[in-house]
Write a protein that holds these residues in place. Structure first.
Motif, PDB file in Angstrom:
ATOM      1  N   ALA A 167      83.407   5.689  50.654  1.00 53.49           N
ATOM      2  CA  ALA A 167      84.120   4.436  50.958  1.00 53.49           C
ATOM      3  C   ALA A 167      83.629   3.908  52.327  1.00 53.49           C
ATOM      4  CB  ALA A 167      85.775   4.880  51.051  1.00 53.49           C
ATOM      5  N   THR A 168      84.056   2.913  52.599  1.00 51.70           N
ATOM      6  CA  THR A 168      83.769   2.249  54.078  1.00 51.70           C
ATOM      7  C   THR A 168      85.138   2.125  54.632  1.00 51.70           C
ATOM      8  OG1 THR A 168      82.045   0.827  53.400  1.00 51.70           O
ATOM      9  CG2 THR A 168      82.963   0.152  55.220  1.00 51.70           C
ATOM     10  N   VAL A 169      85.610   2.818  55.668  1.00 48.56           N
ATOM     11  CA  VAL A 169      86.898   2.660  56.529  1.00 48.56           C
ATOM     12  C   VAL A 169      86.977   1.564  57.030  1.00 48.56           C
ATOM     13  CG1 VAL A 169      88.062   3.672  58.018  1.00 48.56           C
ATOM     14  CG2 VAL A 169      86.991   5.117  56.525  1.00 48.56           C
ATOM     15  N   LEU A 170      87.921   0.602  56.680  1.00 51.05           N
ATOM     16  CA  LEU A 170      88.136  -0.775  57.306  1.00 51.05           C
ATOM     17  C   LEU A 170      89.042  -0.661  58.466  1.00 51.05           C
ATOM     18  CD1 LEU A 170      88.177  -2.799  54.142  1.00 51.05           C
ATOM     19  CD2 LEU A 170      86.353  -2.460  55.714  1.00 51.05           C
ATOM     20  N   LYS A 171      90.083   0.094  58.283  1.00 53.31           N
ATOM     21  CA  LYS A 171      91.150   0.489  59.321  1.00 53.31           C
ATOM     22  C   LYS A 171      91.452   1.802  59.480  1.00 53.31           C
ATOM     23  CE  LYS A 171      95.600  -1.419  61.044  1.00 53.31           C
ATOM     24  NZ  LYS A 171      96.734  -2.538  60.692  1.00 53.31           N
ATOM     25  N   THR A 172      91.203   2.574  60.544  1.00 54.60           N
ATOM     26  CA  THR A 172      91.488   3.918  60.343  1.00 54.60           C
ATOM     27  C   THR A 172      93.231   3.989  60.502  1.00 54.60           C
ATOM     28  OG1 THR A 172      91.544   4.046  62.817  1.00 54.60           O
ATOM     29  CG2 THR A 172      89.647   4.710  61.882  1.00 54.60           C
ATOM     30  N   PRO A 173      93.584   5.241  59.961  1.00 54.97           N
ATOM     31  CA  PRO A 173      95.019   5.392  59.736  1.00 54.97           C
ATOM     32  C   PRO A 173      95.971   5.121  61.258  1.00 54.97           C
ATOM     33  CG  PRO A 173      93.832   7.104  58.459  1.00 54.97           C
ATOM     34  CD  PRO A 173      92.910   6.395  59.386  1.00 54.97           C
ATOM     35  N   GLN A 174      97.022   4.551  60.774  1.00 58.42           N
ATOM     36  CA  GLN A 174      97.672   4.469  62.296  1.00 58.42           C
ATOM     37  C   GLN A 174      99.111   3.984  61.911  1.00 58.42           C
ATOM     38  OE1 GLN A 174      96.403  -0.002  64.027  1.00 58.42           O
ATOM     39  NE2 GLN A 174      94.620   1.077  62.964  1.00 58.42           N
ATOM     40  N   GLU A 175      99.954   4.046  63.127  1.00 58.33           N
ATOM     41  CA  GLU A 175     101.248   3.599  62.767  1.00 58.33           C
ATOM     42  C   GLU A 175     101.441   2.124  62.512  1.00 58.33           C
ATOM     43  OE1 GLU A 175     104.154   5.785  62.994  1.00 58.33           O
ATOM     44  OE2 GLU A 175     102.768   7.561  63.522  1.00 58.33           O
ATOM     45  N   THR A 176     102.602   1.752  61.824  1.00 62.54           N
ATOM     46  CA  THR A 176     102.781   0.317  61.661  1.00 62.54           C
ATOM     47  C   THR A 176     103.843  -0.263  62.410  1.00 62.54           C
ATOM     48  OG1 THR A 176     104.311   0.513  59.918  1.00 62.54           O
ATOM     49  CG2 THR A 176     101.954   0.903  59.203  1.00 62.54           C
ATOM     50  N   PRO A 177     103.974  -1.365  62.516  1.00 61.70           N
ATOM     51  CA  PRO A 177     105.044  -1.956  63.339  1.00 61.70           C
ATOM     52  C   PRO A 177     106.565  -1.702  62.825  1.00 61.70           C
ATOM     53  CG  PRO A 177     103.354  -3.552  63.226  1.00 61.70           C
ATOM     54  CD  PRO A 177     103.136  -2.601  62.465  1.00 61.70           C
ATOM     55  N   TRP A 178     106.414  -1.467  61.270  1.00 61.99           N
ATOM     56  CA  TRP A 178     107.472  -1.286  60.408  1.00 61.99           C
ATOM     57  C   TRP A 178     108.109  -0.044  60.372  1.00 61.99           C
ATOM     58  CZ3 TRP A 178     105.903   1.313  56.170  1.00 61.99           C
ATOM     59  CH2 TRP A 178     104.759   1.033  55.823  1.00 61.99           C
ATOM     60  N   GLY A 179     107.122   0.883  60.896  1.00 63.28           N
ATOM     61  CA  GLY A 179     107.620   2.541  60.923  1.00 63.28           C
ATOM     62  C   GLY A 179     106.958   3.120  59.812  1.00 63.28           C
ATOM     63  N   GLY A 180     106.056   2.576  59.325  1.00 63.69           N
ATOM     64  CA  GLY A 180     105.059   3.751  58.358  1.00 63.69           C
ATOM     65  C   GLY A 180     103.827   4.011  58.987  1.00 63.69           C
ATOM     66  N   TYR A 181     102.958   4.073  58.144  1.00 65.36           N
ATOM     67  CA  TYR A 181     101.504   4.508  58.607  1.00 65.36           C
ATOM     68  C   TYR A 181     100.784   4.211  57.477  1.00 65.36           C
ATOM     69  CZ  TYR A 181      98.219   7.996  60.786  1.00 65.36           C
ATOM     70  OH  TYR A 181      97.242   8.691  61.405  1.00 65.36           O
ATOM     71  N   HIS A 182      99.660   3.984  57.845  1.00 57.24           N
ATOM     72  CA  HIS A 182      98.477   3.174  56.991  1.00 57.24           C
ATOM     73  C   HIS A 182      97.262   3.099  57.543  1.00 57.24           C
ATOM     74  CE1 HIS A 182      98.770  -1.391  57.580  1.00 57.24           C
ATOM     75  NE2 HIS A 182      98.776  -0.521  58.659  1.00 57.24           N
ATOM     76  N   GLY A 183      96.226   3.136  56.437  1.00 61.53           N
ATOM     77  CA  GLY A 183      94.672   2.617  56.626  1.00 61.53           C
ATOM     78  C   GLY A 183      94.249   1.951  55.610  1.00 61.53           C
ATOM     79  N   TYR A 184      93.001   1.283  55.939  1.00 59.46           N
ATOM     80  CA  TYR A 184      92.322   0.540  54.578  1.00 59.46           C
ATOM     81  C   TYR A 184      90.897   1.075  54.443  1.00 59.46           C
ATOM     82  CZ  TYR A 184      96.136  -2.918  54.922  1.00 59.46           C
ATOM     83  OH  TYR A 184      97.149  -3.556  54.690  1.00 59.46           O
ATOM     84  N   PHE A 185      90.615   1.162  53.251  1.00 60.00           N
ATOM     85  CA  PHE A 185      89.067   1.391  52.755  1.00 60.00           C
ATOM     86  C   PHE A 185      88.644   0.554  51.824  1.00 60.00           C
ATOM     87  CE2 PHE A 185      90.876   4.587  49.989  1.00 60.00           C
ATOM     88  CZ  PHE A 185      90.267   4.421  48.931  1.00 60.00           C
ATOM     89  N   ALA A 186      87.241   0.389  51.587  1.00 59.99           N
ATOM     90  CA  ALA A 186      86.748  -0.371  50.756  1.00 59.99           C
ATOM     91  C   ALA A 186      85.892   0.522  49.774  1.00 59.99           C
ATOM     92  CB  ALA A 186      85.919  -1.527  51.028  1.00 59.99           C
ATOM     93  N   ASP A 187      85.831   0.201  48.564  1.00 58.82           N
ATOM     94  CA  ASP A 187      85.109   1.077  47.513  1.00 58.82           C
ATOM     95  C   ASP A 187      83.807   0.788  47.652  1.00 58.82           C
ATOM     96  OD1 ASP A 187      85.029  -1.065  45.777  1.00 58.82           O
ATOM     97  OD2 ASP A 187      86.115  -0.203  44.403  1.00 58.82           O
ATOM     98  N   PRO A 188      82.707   1.216  46.959  1.00 60.54           N
ATOM     99  CA  PRO A 188      81.486   0.911  47.067  1.00 60.54           C
ATOM    100  C   PRO A 188      81.444  -0.799  46.628  1.00 60.54           C
ATOM    101  CG  PRO A 188      81.340   2.969  46.335  1.00 60.54           C
ATOM    102  CD  PRO A 188      82.946   2.749  46.360  1.00 60.54           C
ATOM    103  N   GLU A 189      82.257  -1.098  45.701  1.00 67.16           N
ATOM    104  CA  GLU A 189      82.082  -2.509  45.365  1.00 67.16           C
ATOM    105  C   GLU A 189      82.771  -3.503  46.182  1.00 67.16           C
ATOM    106  OE1 GLU A 189      80.273  -3.846  42.746  1.00 67.16           O
ATOM    107  OE2 GLU A 189      79.115  -1.962  42.634  1.00 67.16           O
ATOM    108  N   GLY A 190      83.575  -2.962  47.258  1.00 67.20           N
ATOM    109  CA  GLY A 190      84.185  -3.928  48.083  1.00 67.20           C
ATOM    110  C   GLY A 190      85.702  -4.230  47.883  1.00 67.20           C
TER     111      GLY A 190
END
Length: 142
Positions: free
Chosen positions: A94-117
């Motif tokens: 996968a291509t990491v688009l956003k490394t995991p981090q705290e969110t403004p609403w109190g959660g925690y998340h990150g984004y990745f793209a699979d090989p097809e996008g």
């Protein structure tokens, strides 16, 4: 990674028109922040989110998302599980688009793209705990 999708987020240009469409289909909104329209499905939630805001959150230009932009959300039980899955996804290609981090609403998340996008959001939402079987509901179970 468990074989499920928790949250389907559609990046839309016209929130009111798109929300009205789903309501005309007989779907009922659930309580959500002002910038989100959410419809609980059977074991999943469909979220509508402004296209420009979705692109900004991911860190890409809105034009790269195209028409019908969406993310597939995979919710987990802790920040640590988010970190672990993001590392495993990257190792799997996968291509990491956003490394995991705290969110403004109190959660925690990150984004990745699979090989097809296809873009996946990997998240922990303390306000929507998963059921024992991993099922997701926008406001949690019980």
């Amino acid at each position: 990674m468990e074989q499920r999708v928790s949250l389907i987020t559609l990046g839309v240009q016209d929130m009111a028109t798109t929300a009205a469409f789903y309501e005309r289909l007989g779907w009922t909104r659930v309580e959500a922040p002002d910038c989100v329209v959410a419809f609980d499905l059977i074991g999943q939630t469909l979220g509508l989110y402004p296209l420009e805001a979705l692109a900004e959150e991911i860190g890409v230009a809105a034009g790269t998302l195209g028409r019908g932009a969406m993310t597939l959300g995979h919710n987990l039980r802790s920040n640590e599980e988010v970190e672990d899955l993001m590392q495993r996804a990257e190792a799997a290609g996968a291509t990491v688009l956003k490394t995991p981090q705290e969110t403004p609403w109190g959660g925690y998340h990150g984004y990745f793209a699979d090989p097809e996008g296809t873009i996946w959001e990997v998240a922990y939402n303390p306000f929507s705990p998963l059921a024992d079987d991993g099922a997701f509901c926008w406001n949690g179970f019980g």
